[in-house]
Design an enzyme around this catalytic site. Sequence first.
Site, PDB file in Angstrom:
ATOM      1  CB  SER A   1      -1.029   0.156   1.080  1.00  0.00           C
ATOM      2  OG  SER A   1      -0.059  -0.030   2.532  1.00  0.00           O
TER       3      SER A   1
ATOM      4  CG  HIS B   1      -2.595  -0.388  -3.060  1.00  0.00           C
ATOM      5  ND1 HIS B   1      -2.917   0.888  -2.653  1.00  0.00           N
ATOM      6  CD2 HIS B   1      -2.738  -1.256  -2.114  1.00  0.00           C
ATOM      7  CE1 HIS B   1      -3.478   0.782  -1.578  1.00  0.00           C
ATOM      8  NE2 HIS B   1      -3.321  -0.364  -0.982  1.00  0.00           N
TER       9      HIS B   1
ATOM     10  CD  GLU C   1      -3.832   3.666  -5.084  1.00  0.00           C
ATOM     11  OE1 GLU C   1      -4.100   4.886  -5.073  1.00  0.00           O
ATOM     12  OE2 GLU C   1      -2.973   2.961  -4.383  1.00  0.00           O
TER      13      GLU C   1
ATOM     14  CG  ASN D   1      -2.876   4.259   1.245  1.00  0.00           C
ATOM     15  OD1 ASN D   1      -3.890   4.501   2.154  1.00  0.00           O
ATOM     16  ND2 ASN D   1      -2.494   3.151   0.848  1.00  0.00           N
TER      17      ASN D   1
END
Length: 292
Positions: free
Chosen positions: A123, A145, A157, A196
């Site tokens: 992540s 991800h 992602e 993130n």
Amino acid sequence: MTADEIKQICVVGAGTMGSQIAQQCALYGFAVNLTDAKPEMIQKGLDSNRTQLQNRVNKGKMSQAEADTALGRVKGVASLEEAAGQAEFVIEAVYEDLDTKRELFGRLDKICPPHTILASNSSTIVISKIVENNIERKDKACNMHFFHPVLVMKLVEVVKGPDTSDETAELTMELTRRIGREPVLMQKEVYGFIVNYVLMYMTRAAMNLYEGGFASYEDIDKALKLGLNHPMGPFELGDFSGIDITYSAMLQRYKETGDPSDKPPAFLEQMIKEGRLGRKTGRGFYDYSQPK
């Protein structure tokens, strides 16, 4: 290699993320080997998937035959060599630790056929750091991800490292679509990728407000839900994802930058010591031990 040529997928890491990634692939017809360094985790992951799909059957969202067929496509394999040795595509979903991932990718590079794509579900850790000194096929490595829970969340992602080929990125994007998920492509690496990266700053700001005594975590969550229309506030989201996961991501960032502002707040470490990891332990910032 094209997506049509992917016949065998290997998922390494049978925790919540890895087991659900394996099942998501199997739901769309792919044969999957699920492996883990801890053999007991494999059966736990398979059992969890069975519960997830049985819930769909009970709600009339799929038939029992469809569930059984999808479950049957995921095979638990204790040996990494056996699990990955014939796979065209490998997805790593192990603990969020750079050294652990580097060691695993080094082994996979030797085990897998030359054409096999190696993708990391990390992540936050970019693929260039994972493969910089330990594999030859840097052009066939990327980040892929998924989001928790994988069987629900649509987004994936796909992130290119500086050596990732366009062909690898395109194939990973196509595989993502083939398994019923929506990919976004990052042409360059950045810590945390898209989601993130943005979430990191919001969470850090929220924790600074809480740690500084400006507002309670309940009111911070309430303000962001009502003011920004977020379904969960940052503290609720931390409980949902796991306090240990949040802490680990922050710690990894701090190790990379050395910036004191990136150091995880002390209260997260204390929560981990107390076993308050969020929903999975019944208590984090909030108490989940009593049914609502």
